[in-house]
Scaffold this active site. Structure first.
Site, PDB file in Angstrom:
ATOM      1  N   PHE A   6      32.219  40.701  62.090  1.00  0.00           N
ATOM      2  CA  PHE A   6      32.232  41.878  61.231  1.00  0.00           C
ATOM      3  C   PHE A   6      33.507  42.663  61.520  1.00  0.00           C
ATOM      4  CE2 PHE A   6      29.143  44.312  58.616  1.00  0.00           C
ATOM      5  CZ  PHE A   6      28.311  43.283  58.237  1.00  0.00           C
TER       6      PHE A   6
ATOM      7  N   GLN B 293      32.988  57.648  55.093  1.00  0.00           N
ATOM      8  CA  GLN B 293      33.533  56.295  55.005  1.00  0.00           C
ATOM      9  C   GLN B 293      33.428  55.693  53.604  1.00  0.00           C
ATOM     10  OE1 GLN B 293      31.448  52.697  56.911  1.00  0.00           O
ATOM     11  NE2 GLN B 293      33.320  52.944  58.060  1.00  0.00           N
TER      12      GLN B 293
ATOM     13  N   HIS C 247      33.512  52.163  51.870  1.00  0.00           N
ATOM     14  CA  HIS C 247      33.422  50.734  52.176  1.00  0.00           C
ATOM     15  C   HIS C 247      34.317  50.004  51.173  1.00  0.00           C
ATOM     16  CE1 HIS C 247      31.770  46.728  52.648  1.00  0.00           C
ATOM     17  NE2 HIS C 247      30.982  47.145  53.618  1.00  0.00           N
TER      18      HIS C 247
ATOM     19  N   LEU D  30      26.782  47.841  47.019  1.00  0.00           N
ATOM     20  CA  LEU D  30      27.520  47.256  48.128  1.00  0.00           C
ATOM     21  C   LEU D  30      27.521  45.731  48.148  1.00  0.00           C
ATOM     22  CD1 LEU D  30      28.927  48.388  50.741  1.00  0.00           C
ATOM     23  CD2 LEU D  30      26.955  47.454  51.923  1.00  0.00           C
TER      24      LEU D  30
ATOM     25  N   GLU E  11      30.067  43.427  54.204  1.00  0.00           N
ATOM     26  CA  GLU E  11      31.209  42.923  54.950  1.00  0.00           C
ATOM     27  C   GLU E  11      30.911  41.514  55.482  1.00  0.00           C
ATOM     28  OE1 GLU E  11      32.858  46.228  57.101  1.00  0.00           O
ATOM     29  OE2 GLU E  11      32.989  44.946  58.854  1.00  0.00           O
TER      30      GLU E  11
ATOM     31  N   ARG F 270      37.050  49.406  58.172  1.00  0.00           N
ATOM     32  CA  ARG F 270      36.876  49.715  56.745  1.00  0.00           C
ATOM     33  C   ARG F 270      37.896  50.712  56.212  1.00  0.00           C
ATOM     34  NH1 ARG F 270      30.280  49.932  57.014  1.00  0.00           N
ATOM     35  NH2 ARG F 270      30.086  47.683  57.197  1.00  0.00           N
TER      36      ARG F 270
ATOM     37  N   HIS G 216      30.280  55.304  51.228  1.00  0.00           N
ATOM     38  CA  HIS G 216      29.265  54.506  51.892  1.00  0.00           C
ATOM     39  C   HIS G 216      28.529  55.221  53.012  1.00  0.00           C
ATOM     40  CE1 HIS G 216      27.336  50.866  53.203  1.00  0.00           C
ATOM     41  NE2 HIS G 216      27.908  50.901  54.389  1.00  0.00           N
TER      42      HIS G 216
ATOM     43  N   ARG H  46      33.189  54.621  61.162  1.00  0.00           N
ATOM     44  CA  ARG H  46      32.164  53.797  61.787  1.00  0.00           C
ATOM     45  C   ARG H  46      32.489  52.312  61.627  1.00  0.00           C
ATOM     46  NH1 ARG H  46      27.707  51.004  59.886  1.00  0.00           N
ATOM     47  NH2 ARG H  46      27.626  51.925  57.818  1.00  0.00           N
TER      48      ARG H  46
HETATM   49  C1  LIG Z   1      23.841  49.451  50.785  1.00  0.00           C
HETATM   50  C2  LIG Z   1      23.968  49.737  52.251  1.00  0.00           C
HETATM   51  C3  LIG Z   1      24.135  48.697  53.160  1.00  0.00           C
HETATM   52  C4  LIG Z   1      24.248  48.966  54.533  1.00  0.00           C
HETATM   53  N1  LIG Z   1      24.415  47.933  55.405  1.00  0.00           N
HETATM   54  C5  LIG Z   1      24.481  48.189  56.736  1.00  0.00           C
HETATM   55  C6  LIG Z   1      24.555  47.126  57.701  1.00  0.00           C
HETATM   56  O1  LIG Z   1      24.550  45.942  57.367  1.00  0.00           O
HETATM   57  N2  LIG Z   1      24.643  47.449  59.002  1.00  0.00           N
HETATM   58  C7  LIG Z   1      24.650  48.741  59.442  1.00  0.00           C
HETATM   59  O2  LIG Z   1      24.706  48.986  60.639  1.00  0.00           O
HETATM   60  N3  LIG Z   1      24.538  49.767  58.550  1.00  0.00           N
HETATM   61  C8  LIG Z   1      24.456  49.516  57.221  1.00  0.00           C
HETATM   62  N4  LIG Z   1      24.348  50.566  56.337  1.00  0.00           N
HETATM   63  C9  LIG Z   1      24.165  51.925  56.846  1.00  0.00           C
HETATM   64  C10 LIG Z   1      22.739  52.110  57.313  1.00  0.00           C
HETATM   65  O3  LIG Z   1      21.882  51.267  56.603  1.00  0.00           O
HETATM   66  C11 LIG Z   1      22.249  53.548  57.125  1.00  0.00           C
HETATM   67  O4  LIG Z   1      23.198  54.432  57.683  1.00  0.00           O
HETATM   68  C12 LIG Z   1      20.933  53.733  57.822  1.00  0.00           C
HETATM   69  O5  LIG Z   1      19.999  52.775  57.364  1.00  0.00           O
HETATM   70  C13 LIG Z   1      20.353  55.124  57.654  1.00  0.00           C
HETATM   71  O6  LIG Z   1      19.084  55.144  58.264  1.00  0.00           O
HETATM   72  P1  LIG Z   1      18.288  56.489  58.468  1.00  0.00           P
HETATM   73  O7  LIG Z   1      17.052  56.140  59.195  1.00  0.00           O
HETATM   74  O8  LIG Z   1      19.201  57.494  59.065  1.00  0.00           O
HETATM   75  O9  LIG Z   1      17.997  56.971  56.989  1.00  0.00           O
HETATM   76  P2  LIG Z   1      17.170  56.274  55.783  1.00  0.00           P
HETATM   77  O10 LIG Z   1      16.831  54.883  56.048  1.00  0.00           O
HETATM   78  O11 LIG Z   1      17.867  56.572  54.531  1.00  0.00           O
HETATM   79  O12 LIG Z   1      15.877  57.131  55.766  1.00  0.00           O
HETATM   80  C14 LIG Z   1      15.893  58.494  55.382  1.00  0.00           C
HETATM   81  C15 LIG Z   1      14.470  58.942  55.291  1.00  0.00           C
HETATM   82  O13 LIG Z   1      14.442  60.351  55.156  1.00  0.00           O
HETATM   83  C16 LIG Z   1      13.497  60.704  54.186  1.00  0.00           C
HETATM   84  N5  LIG Z   1      13.912  62.017  53.662  1.00  0.00           N
HETATM   85  C17 LIG Z   1      15.136  62.415  53.258  1.00  0.00           C
HETATM   86  N6  LIG Z   1      15.093  63.699  52.849  1.00  0.00           N
HETATM   87  C18 LIG Z   1      13.822  64.115  53.016  1.00  0.00           C
HETATM   88  C19 LIG Z   1      13.143  65.328  52.761  1.00  0.00           C
HETATM   89  N7  LIG Z   1      13.768  66.381  52.248  1.00  0.00           N
HETATM   90  N8  LIG Z   1      11.820  65.381  53.028  1.00  0.00           N
HETATM   91  C20 LIG Z   1      11.152  64.313  53.530  1.00  0.00           C
HETATM   92  N9  LIG Z   1      11.749  63.142  53.781  1.00  0.00           N
HETATM   93  C21 LIG Z   1      13.068  63.047  53.528  1.00  0.00           C
HETATM   94  C22 LIG Z   1      13.511  59.584  53.187  1.00  0.00           C
HETATM   95  O14 LIG Z   1      12.283  59.521  52.502  1.00  0.00           O
HETATM   96  C23 LIG Z   1      13.712  58.378  54.103  1.00  0.00           C
HETATM   97  O15 LIG Z   1      12.467  57.908  54.554  1.00  0.00           O
HETATM   98  C24 LIG Z   1      24.217  50.302  54.975  1.00  0.00           C
HETATM   99  C25 LIG Z   1      24.052  51.343  54.066  1.00  0.00           C
HETATM  100  C26 LIG Z   1      23.940  51.069  52.721  1.00  0.00           C
HETATM  101  C27 LIG Z   1      23.810  52.236  51.769  1.00  0.00           C
END
Ligand SMILES: Cc1cc2nc3c(=O)[nH]c(=O)nc-3n(C[C@H](O)[C@H](O)[C@H](O)COP(=O)(O)OP(=O)(O)OC[C@H]3O[C@@H](n4cnc5c(N)ncnc54)[C@H](O)[C@@H]3O)c2cc1C
Length: 596
Positions: free
Chosen positions: A116, A236, A238, A248, A251, A282, A369, A411
């Site tokens: 990666f 960031q 991507h 997306l 990568e 990136r 991203h 990142r």
């Molecule tokens: C398309 C894509 C591909 C990616 N691929 C990778 C990868 O291969 N490897 C890597 O390391 N990272 C990757 N990333 C980044 C990574 O996936 C995210 O940064 C990470 O999953 C975020 O996780 P989280 O638990 O912080 O938030 P999330 O998984 O988004 O969860 C947020 C939670 O908060 C809740 N929430 C939000 N606001 C409120 C509110 N006001 N009230 C109640 N609940 C709320 C939502 O319901 C949700 O359950 C990718 C990101 C994207 C967008």
């Protein structure tokens, strides 16, 4: 009144929230509140992998992972936290494996790993296979696995509860207020420890890989309570989003040997990153793509380039790069192998573009991203509220909404999923520990007052402004002027427009005045969060007079460690943004020029 009491409240059911809940629930009465059904969280869309120096396929070490992440962060990441994350990574991934996560495997049955961007063998500088993956649906598997574990552990879930406010009493976090989507009722949740894990805010931009729910609620809510946001200027882009749609393309495609090609048919990354080429970090690749397009080497005059993973292309450049398999034989792929390793990507392209990546190149452009900035925390997930890292009792944050800071100015791919499982876990452990030591602090008077005030202002407005118009203008100026390249005039223009839009938002009109599933109202409220975060992002970007990581400006093209090796902390005070700075933690690695 709908009242609930739990020792630990987790807001968010993505990877970070579920990991936190799993650990907190082992020692404390725990509830998770989520505006989405848990398995719809954005974590489920993560494709490429989770980084850990398992060394399953070739030599690798947590120390190399640490150095790569520090370098990738353009030296803005806090090195104590990065070292902690990379050394915990190996056990964290095996823990997921033991929970039942179906990782892809090597022929002899170990967790498979792929290269990666920015992850290198520190001796040779060449890409190293560090990303552990489950085909191209790693995040989906993590989310499902953790959700099952939480259910098994009897975590209480409040699904489709939209948190609107954080309750604070005498400087201590004591609960949250949430709107239940199904009824439109407000609920008060009283807690001893509150963990925010609400994800990112990429919806401030027009072209983005982020889900519709990525509206920065957690950061906006805490800002309104006088808690700062850290390093918000760093967002960031991507390199490979599907042209126009922003969806997306992982990568991992380049990890499997895919290359970027310009309108002249040239593989151009060698010019910008001679050693790792298409696997540079990136920020470096997004800028290179921008320059290629700016200088007219786009495809047919349109703002995209090609990402090519056709076997003949992969094999040609793999031979040119002397790329080998772990056993030393030349790296060569077939169409079937590509299909097996990247099934979802191929499916997206066939569905959304009518393009088959096995036989045709994919049109791509940089897509907004990942938010490097967010709610400031220390490495235990405790929220810190000033330059002296003073801890706010009872408040924790983890995942994309938090800024530990392990990602600094940029990142590395696979480090977010890792961040979720490492810091989600520690936030959960700390929160439960704290909850076991303290008594419930009383709720403030009129606990729902501020929530009602915010929602009523939207419901009772007699104005004629539309949510979609304001959102679209915000996204366009942010994309054009606070995107991959930034100019002083552009950022000023964006800030001016965003401030006007904040004024216009006061006259926003919603059509739905009902109580049940009023997503119209909630979308308007989410837009108010995005506007706040867009303003802070543009203000911090304008103030930072250097280029570092994802923040690149034409008038200060170089990194300036003498004046700017520091984190920004931004507060909203009386309608204005106030910025102060705090030092970066440097342990082993003195800043030097980044060469890829
Ligand atoms: C398309 C894509 C591909 C990616 N691929 C990778 C990868 O291969 N490897 C890597 O390391 N990272 C990757 N990333 C980044 C990574 O996936 C995210 O940064 C990470 O999953 C975020 O996780 P989280 O638990 O912080 O938030 P999330 O998984 O988004 O969860 C947020 C939670 O908060 C809740 N929430 C939000 N606001 C409120 C509110 N006001 N009230 C109640 N609940 C709320 C939502 O319901 C949700 O359950 C990718 C990101 C994207 C967008």
């Amino acid at each position: 009144m709908n009242m609930h009491q739990f020792e630990v409240l987790v807001v968010g059911a993505g990877g970070a929230g579920l990991m936190a809940a799993l650990y907190a629930s082992r020692n404390a009465h725990t509830a998770v509140l989520s505006k989405l059904y848990p398995t719809r969280s954005h974590t489920g869309t993560a494709q490429g992998g989770v980084g850990a120096a398992l060394g399953n396929i070739e030599e690798d070490h947590p120390e190399w992972h640490t150095y790569d992440s520090v370098k990738g962060s353009d030296y803005l990441g806090d090195q104590d936290a990065i070292e902690f994350m990379c050394s915990e990574a190996v056990d964290a991934v095996y823990e997921l494996e033991h929970m039942g996560l179906p990782f892809s495997r090597t022929p002899d049955g170990r967790i498979a790993q792929r290269p990666f961007g920015g992850h290198t063998n520190n001796r040779t500088g060449k890409p190293v296979r560090r990303a552990c993956y489950a085909a191209d649906r790693t995040g989906h598997m993590i989310l499902q696995t953790l959700y099952q574990q939480c259910i098994k552990n009897r975590v209480n879930f409040f699904d489709e509860f939209h948190v609107i406010d954080l309750l604070v009493n005498e400087g201590v976090a004591v609960g949250v207020v949430a709107l239940e989507l199904a009824t439109g009722e407000l609920h008060v949740f009283h807690g001893k420890a509150i963990i925010f894990a609400t994800g990112g805010h990429g919806r401030i931009f027009d072209i983005t890989s982020n889900a519709y729910a990525y509206t920065g609620d957690g950061v906006a809510i805490t800002l309104r309570k006088g808690i700062p946001a850290e390093d918000m200027e760093f967002f960031q882009f991507h390199p490979t989003g599907i042209f126009k749609l922003g969806i997306l393309i992982t990568e991992g495609v380049r990890g499997e040997g895919g290359v970027l090609i310009n309108g002249k048919g040239e593989r151009f990354m060698g010019k910008y990153a001679p050693t790792v080429k298409d696997l540079a970090s990136r920020d470096v690749i997004s800028r290179a793509m921008h320059i290629e397009m700016q200088e007219g080497r786009d495809i047919d005059g349109k703002r995209y380039l090609h990402l090519d993973v056709r076997p003949e292309t992969v094999n040609k450049y793999a031979a040119e790069d002397d790329r080998t398999n772990p056993d030393g034989t030349p790296y060569q792929v077939t169409g079937e192998e590509i299909l097996k390793k990247l099934p979802d990507i191929i499916d997206f392209c066939r569905t959304y573009l009518g393009v088959d990546p096995v036989t045709q190149p994919m049109p791509v452009q940089p897509t907004a991203h990942y938010a490097m900035g967010g709610i400031p925390t220390n490495k235990f997930g405790e929220v810190v509220i000033d330059e002296n890292n003073t801890v706010m009792p009872g408040l924790y944050a983890a995942g994309e909404c938090a800024c530990v800071s392990v990602h600094g100015a940029n990142r590395l791919g696979t480090n977010s999923l890792l961040d979720l499982i490492v810091f989600g876990k520690h936030a959960g452990i700390k929160a439960a520990e704290y909850a076991n030591q303290v008594k419930f602090v009383p709720l403030p008077e009129d606990a729902t007052g501020f929530s009602r005030q915010q929602l009523d202002a939207i419901l009772n407005s007699s104005g004629s402004e539309r949510i979609a118009d304001i959102a679209s203008e915000m996204k366009t100026v942010m994309n054009d002027y606070v995107g991959v390249f930034r100019t002083e005039d552009g950022m000023k223009r964006a800030l001016e427009v965003v401030r006007q839009l904040k004024g216009r938002f006061k006259n926003v009109r919603v059509d739905d005045h009902g109580k049940i599933y009023n997503t119209d109202l909630l979308n308007a409220w989410e837009l108010s969060n995005l506007l706040d975060l867009a303003e802070i992002t543009a203000t911090c970007a304008l103030e930072r007079k250097e280029s570092r990581g994802a923040h690149a400006r034409d008038d200060y093209p170089k990194r300036d460690d003498n004046n700017w090796l520091k984190h920004s902390l931004a507060w909203t005070r009386n309608g204005d943004v106030e910025i102060r700075y705090k030092p970066v933690v440097i342990t082993k690695f003195q800043p030097k020029e980044r060469v890829y």
